[in-house]
Design a protein around this motif. Structure first.
Motif, short mmCIF file in Angstrom:
data_model
loop_
_atom_site.label_atom_id
_atom_site.label_comp_id
_atom_site.label_asym_id
_atom_site.label_seq_id
_atom_site.Cartn_x
_atom_site.Cartn_y
_atom_site.Cartn_z
N THR A 136 -34.14 9.10 6.86
CA THR A 136 -34.35 9.28 5.41
C THR A 136 -35.43 10.32 5.15
O THR A 136 -35.30 11.15 4.24
CB THR A 136 -34.75 7.94 4.78
OG1 THR A 136 -33.74 6.97 5.06
CG2 THR A 136 -34.90 8.09 3.27
N PHE A 137 -36.50 10.30 5.95
CA PHE A 137 -37.57 11.28 5.76
C PHE A 137 -37.08 12.70 6.01
O PHE A 137 -37.40 13.62 5.25
CB PHE A 137 -38.74 10.97 6.68
CG PHE A 137 -39.78 12.05 6.71
CD1 PHE A 137 -40.67 12.21 5.66
CD2 PHE A 137 -39.84 12.94 7.77
CE1 PHE A 137 -41.61 13.22 5.67
CE2 PHE A 137 -40.77 13.96 7.79
CZ PHE A 137 -41.67 14.09 6.74
N THR A 181 -35.00 13.80 3.17
CA THR A 181 -35.83 14.02 1.99
C THR A 181 -36.65 15.29 2.12
O THR A 181 -36.81 16.04 1.15
CB THR A 181 -36.78 12.82 1.78
OG1 THR A 181 -36.01 11.61 1.76
CG2 THR A 181 -37.55 12.95 0.48
N LEU A 182 -37.15 15.56 3.32
CA LEU A 182 -38.00 16.73 3.54
C LEU A 182 -37.24 18.03 3.30
O LEU A 182 -37.76 18.94 2.65
CB LEU A 182 -38.55 16.70 4.97
CG LEU A 182 -39.43 17.87 5.40
CD1 LEU A 182 -40.71 17.90 4.59
CD2 LEU A 182 -39.74 17.79 6.89
N ILE A 223 -46.12 8.13 3.84
CA ILE A 223 -44.96 8.75 3.20
C ILE A 223 -44.01 7.68 2.66
O ILE A 223 -44.00 6.53 3.10
CB ILE A 223 -44.18 9.65 4.19
CG1 ILE A 223 -43.69 8.83 5.38
CG2 ILE A 223 -45.03 10.81 4.64
CD1 ILE A 223 -42.69 9.57 6.24
N GLY A 248 -39.85 7.75 1.78
CA GLY A 248 -38.63 8.55 1.90
C GLY A 248 -37.53 8.00 1.00
O GLY A 248 -37.29 6.81 0.96
N SER A 249 -36.88 8.91 0.28
CA SER A 249 -35.75 8.51 -0.56
C SER A 249 -34.99 9.76 -0.97
O SER A 249 -35.59 10.80 -1.30
CB SER A 249 -36.22 7.76 -1.81
OG SER A 249 -35.14 7.46 -2.65
N THR A 250 -33.69 9.67 -0.96
CA THR A 250 -32.84 10.78 -1.40
C THR A 250 -32.15 10.46 -2.73
O THR A 250 -31.27 11.20 -3.15
CB THR A 250 -31.78 11.09 -0.33
OG1 THR A 250 -31.01 9.90 -0.06
CG2 THR A 250 -32.43 11.57 0.96
N VAL A 285 -41.64 9.78 -4.65
CA VAL A 285 -41.82 10.46 -3.38
C VAL A 285 -42.83 11.59 -3.50
O VAL A 285 -43.70 11.76 -2.63
CB VAL A 285 -40.47 10.98 -2.85
CG1 VAL A 285 -40.66 11.87 -1.63
CG2 VAL A 285 -39.54 9.83 -2.52
N PHE A 343 -46.46 12.65 0.76
CA PHE A 343 -45.27 13.40 1.14
C PHE A 343 -45.44 14.89 0.85
O PHE A 343 -45.09 15.73 1.69
CB PHE A 343 -44.04 12.86 0.42
CG PHE A 343 -42.78 13.63 0.69
CD1 PHE A 343 -42.04 13.39 1.83
CD2 PHE A 343 -42.34 14.61 -0.19
CE1 PHE A 343 -40.88 14.11 2.10
CE2 PHE A 343 -41.19 15.33 0.06
CZ PHE A 343 -40.46 15.07 1.21
N ARG A 365 -45.28 17.90 3.56
CA ARG A 365 -44.30 18.97 3.41
C ARG A 365 -44.96 20.33 3.39
O ARG A 365 -44.47 21.29 4.02
CB ARG A 365 -43.47 18.76 2.15
CG ARG A 365 -42.37 19.81 1.95
CD ARG A 365 -41.56 19.51 0.71
NE ARG A 365 -42.39 19.56 -0.49
CZ ARG A 365 -41.97 19.20 -1.70
NH1 ARG A 365 -40.73 18.76 -1.86
NH2 ARG A 365 -42.77 19.26 -2.73
#
Length: 385
Positions: A45-46, A49-50, A231, A233-235, A258, A266, A270
């Motif tokens: 997930t991370f 998301t990244l 962090i 994580g989520s899309t 996020v 996060f 990034r």
């Protein structure tokens, strides 16, 4: 020596950065990220998301523990090509499924360490070839180690692998699923991790802080002050109480965003990985970690001598044992079949010998009978005379 007079417009040396910029833009770059940690901490997930795209496929949670039968740590490589404003990045994501998922995790870090060393070894081998065109570079530029948010600190397994990773790769510790901890507990958890890192002499990545620009220096200090990074994580897009659509997770008590620095780190992570220090991660890998490996190997090995394998994958060993067992059984069955054929041949030989002896005896008997007939016929002829 007479002084050189240069025109006010210069000779064009100052345009070299522009030329370099064009070359790098056309060539692009390779960037390899390793995500290491237990299953279920949100590594896939991370990554998605990244890079705001579905690079890694999600695994079925119901099948997560089916690999308990194998008891091996695997290496999964996912490759993608990202393009932004005409600049291409060949991204490689290295995952380590199976790490830390068993009751006995002794030596479970060996496949991860061996993979990192193998990439340095492969690149060094390619550099030693007469033709170095088309070299494949899979050296790991950064390793994100995901720490389970248990609120207590680093486990012995975390300490063991982080010690070994820190000396081989740019190591960045990450606290996964930061929305499961309160801000107070999260701050205490970070402090405990930093204390263990310092006490155990674990090397973690530290970006350059000083810069000619005060804003850049302040931003770098702000980034490093957040280590280890927490962090979320989520899309998925969720709607906040103030009617904004953001990436985050919706709960009954509110929304965990996020990209909200009040909720997690996060954005800082990034910026560190992509926006501000990607080149430093690549150059640090090239100039420090790869050079350390190269110097160490050249000091202990002769030119062209193969690398000594210190780790043998248990899965490969089990497969080799099973193949050896099958081969042994096949050899035994073939030997038994040959023995049966041999017994049959011996029996057939004995039977034929017996038949031959019987025929020979019959011939002898016939010869003796024939001689007797000759003798009898000779005597009859003499009597007639």
């Amino acid at each position: 020596m007479a002084p050189v007079t240069v025109s006010s417009s210069g000779i064009g040396v100052a345009h070299l950065p522009n030329q370099r910029h064009k070359i790098v833009t056309n060539r692009g770059c390779n960037f390899t990220v390793m995500v290491c940690g237990e299953s279920g901490v949100g590594k896939s997930t991370f990554v998605n998301t990244l890079f705001t795209t579905s690079i890694k496929e999600y695994k079925n949670p119901a099948k997560r523990h089916e690999k308990q039968l194998d008891r091996t740590v695997e290496i999964e490589i996912t490759k993608a090509e990202l393009e932004e404003q005409m600049f291409k990045v060949k991204l490689s994501v290295i995952d380590t499924p199976g790490f830390g998922d068993y009751v006995n995790n002794y030596d479970s870090w060996l496949p991860v360490i061996e993979f990192i060393d193998d990439q340095h070894e492969n690149y060094m081998r390619q550099e030693q070839q007469p033709s170095r065109q088309g070299m494949i570079d899979m050296r790991v530029h950064v390793c994100l180690y995901f720490i389970r948010p248990n609120g207590h600190g680093l486990k012995p397994l975390d300490i063991e692998i982080m010690k070994r990773l820190g000396s081989r790769v740019n190591l960045i510790p990450v606290i996964a699923k930061a929305d499961t901890l309160t801000p107070k507990d999260l701050a205490q958890f970070k402090q405990r991790i930093l204390e263990v890192i310092e006490a155990q002499n674990i090397r973690v990545y530290s970006c350059p802080i000083d810069s000619d620009d005060e804003d850049v220096t302040k931003r770098n200090m702000d980034i490093m002050s957040a280590m280890p990074f927490s962090i979320i994580g989520s899309t998925q897009l969720v709607r906040t109480p103030d009617n904004r659509e953001v990436l985050g997770r919706q709960y009954s008590w509110g929304c965990a965003e996020v990209e909200n620095e009040q909720h997690c780190d996060f954005k800082k992570l990034r910026n560190l990985l992509v926006r501000s220090h990607m080149l430093d991660l690549i150059s640090t890998t090239e100039e420090i970690h790869y050079e350390n490996y190269r110097q160490q190997q050249m000091a202990t090995r002769k030119f062209g001598e193969p690398k000594v394998k210190k780790y043998e994958n248990p899965k490969h060993r089990e497969k080799e044992d099973s193949l050896r067992k099958v081969f042994t059984e096949q050899v035994k069955s073939e030997e038994n079949r040959f023995r049966q054929w041999e017994q049959q041949l011996i029996q057939e030989r004995d039977r034929l010998n017996k038949d031959l002896e019987a025929q020979h005896a019959q011939i002898k008997a016939l010869e003796s009978d024939l001689e007797q007939l000759y003798h009898q016929q000779g005597r009859g002829t003499l009597r007639r005379k």
